[in-house]
Design an enzyme around this catalytic site. Structure first.
Site, PDB file in Angstrom:
ATOM      1  N   GLU A 178       0.772  -1.205   0.042  1.00 61.10           N
ATOM      2  CA  GLU A 178      -0.071  -0.018   0.183  1.00 61.10           C
ATOM      3  C   GLU A 178       0.807   1.271   0.110  1.00 61.10           C
ATOM      4  OE1 GLU A 178      -3.325  -0.369  -0.582  1.00 61.10           O
ATOM      5  OE2 GLU A 178      -3.053  -2.516  -0.463  1.00 61.10           O
ATOM      6  N   VAL A 179       1.897   1.281  -1.034  1.00 59.88           N
ATOM      7  CA  VAL A 179       2.780   2.430  -1.079  1.00 59.88           C
ATOM      8  C   VAL A 179       2.423   3.140  -2.355  1.00 59.88           C
ATOM      9  CG1 VAL A 179       4.650   1.424   0.264  1.00 59.88           C
ATOM     10  CG2 VAL A 179       4.371   1.325  -1.969  1.00 59.88           C
TER      11      VAL A 179
ATOM     12  N   LYS B 130       3.298  -8.399 -14.359  1.00 54.84           N
ATOM     13  CA  LYS B 130       2.569  -8.552 -12.880  1.00 54.84           C
ATOM     14  C   LYS B 130       3.237  -9.778 -12.510  1.00 54.84           C
ATOM     15  CE  LYS B 130       1.065  -7.585  -8.763  1.00 54.84           C
ATOM     16  NZ  LYS B 130       1.466  -6.457  -8.180  1.00 54.84           N
TER      17      LYS B 130
ATOM     18  N   THR C 115      -1.871 -11.192  -6.001  1.00 57.90           N
ATOM     19  CA  THR C 115      -2.674 -11.962  -4.819  1.00 57.90           C
ATOM     20  C   THR C 115      -3.782 -11.102  -4.528  1.00 57.90           C
ATOM     21  OG1 THR C 115      -1.160 -10.741  -3.153  1.00 57.90           O
ATOM     22  CG2 THR C 115      -0.489 -12.867  -4.183  1.00 57.90           C
TER      23      THR C 115
ATOM     24  N   ALA D  63       5.275  -7.539  -5.708  1.00 59.07           N
ATOM     25  CA  ALA D  63       4.242  -7.768  -4.765  1.00 59.07           C
ATOM     26  C   ALA D  63       4.745  -7.034  -3.258  1.00 59.07           C
ATOM     27  CB  ALA D  63       3.691  -9.311  -4.684  1.00 59.07           C
ATOM     28  N   GLY D  64       4.500  -6.011  -2.714  1.00 60.34           N
ATOM     29  CA  GLY D  64       4.942  -5.553  -1.581  1.00 60.34           C
ATOM     30  C   GLY D  64       6.182  -5.159  -1.910  1.00 60.34           C
TER      31      GLY D  64
ATOM     32  N   PRO E  26       1.067  12.519  -6.609  1.00 64.12           N
ATOM     33  CA  PRO E  26       0.217  13.011  -5.691  1.00 64.12           C
ATOM     34  C   PRO E  26      -0.910  11.955  -5.267  1.00 64.12           C
ATOM     35  CG  PRO E  26       0.288  14.442  -7.732  1.00 64.12           C
ATOM     36  CD  PRO E  26       1.010  13.229  -8.015  1.00 64.12           C
TER      37      PRO E  26
ATOM     38  N   GLY F 252      -4.100  10.029  -4.533  1.00 68.96           N
ATOM     39  CA  GLY F 252      -5.573   9.967  -4.938  1.00 68.96           C
ATOM     40  C   GLY F 252      -5.468  10.155  -6.305  1.00 68.96           C
TER      41      GLY F 252
END
Length: 238
Positions: free
Chosen positions: A12-13, A37, A41, A111-112, A200, A202
């Site tokens: 989630e970065v 990709k 997951t 992934a992560g 940025p 969003g």
């Protein structure tokens, strides 16, 4: 740079949106782009994954996905729980090399974080980058804690003699706090690599046409953009 490996300092970065921005800027520069990709997951077979999201935002890219597992876990763990085959570094490298034969740029999204395990042998994205002899772009968070995770990632890459192309901040808020503003200066120092962009927060919800038009403004010329690190650093310091 026919192949670029993109990893995060964690989950989630903003890695997928950053990948889309890099793809969009490259397409705008006239380059043919493929997005690989390695393992998806946490997504059902009938749902769009990260590669599809990159294609939606960037447009005009080829996408490929080597494996998909339903539970939102590390790929090796998700594969074990699903009773499905894993995808190791060699398979990732072979798929990226094949795509590079027909594209100007291949973006390999992990992934992560860098050392998340893809197979039962502990194979990870750093192993794939080493096999490919490809540079790595690290997507980092903006706030407290990012200096530690970014430096650890950079040190791991250096220990493997894998090139760290640079760092991109994956989600920059409208009102950054003091730590975030300081990190603009400190991130390239701890990484010993340039800050190559700030995406940025969003922007993944933008209309795709607006995303594609704006993407070069978030990335440095090394990534086909027009973003200037020093000018951004001066503004952040105010």
């Amino acid at each position: 740079m026919p192949i670029l490996v993109i990893t995060g300092t964690g989950t989630e970065v903003g890695k997928t949106v950053t990948t889309a921005a890099v793809a969009a800027a490259a397409v705008a520069a006239g380059r043919s782009v493929a997005v690989l990709k390695a393992a998806q997951t946490g997504v059902r077979p009938d749902e769009p994954g990260d590669a599809a999201e990159v294609a939606r935002l960037a447009g005009g890219v080829t996408t490929a996905e080597l494996a998909r597992y339903p539970e939102p876990l590390a790929p090796a763990t998700a594969a074990r729980r699903a009773g499905a085959p894993t995808v190791g570094p060699r398979e990732i490298a072979e798929a990226a090399t094949k795509l590079a034969a027909s594209h100007d740029l291949v973006l390999v999204e992990g992934a992560g974080g860098l050392l998340v395990r893809f197979d039962e042998h502990g194979g990870n994205l750093a192993d794939a980058a080493a096999l490919l002899r490809a540079p790595v772009l690290v997507v980092a968070t903006a706030g407290l804690g990012t200096l530690n995770t970014t430096e650890l990632t950079a040190r791991e890459l250096r220990s493997r003699e894998v090139e760290l192309l640079g760092v991109v901040i994956g989600s920059w808020p409208d009102s950054p706090d003091l730590a975030m503003r300081c990190n603009v200066t400190d991130l390239p120092e701890v990484a010993a690599a340039p800050l190559l962009g700030v995406v940025p927060a969003g922007v993944g919800s933008l209309d795709p046409a607006d995303f594609r038009t704006s993407a070069p403004g978030w990335l440095a010329p090394r990534l086909d953009g027009v973003w200037a690190a020093e000018a951004f650093r001066r503004r952040a310091a105010l």
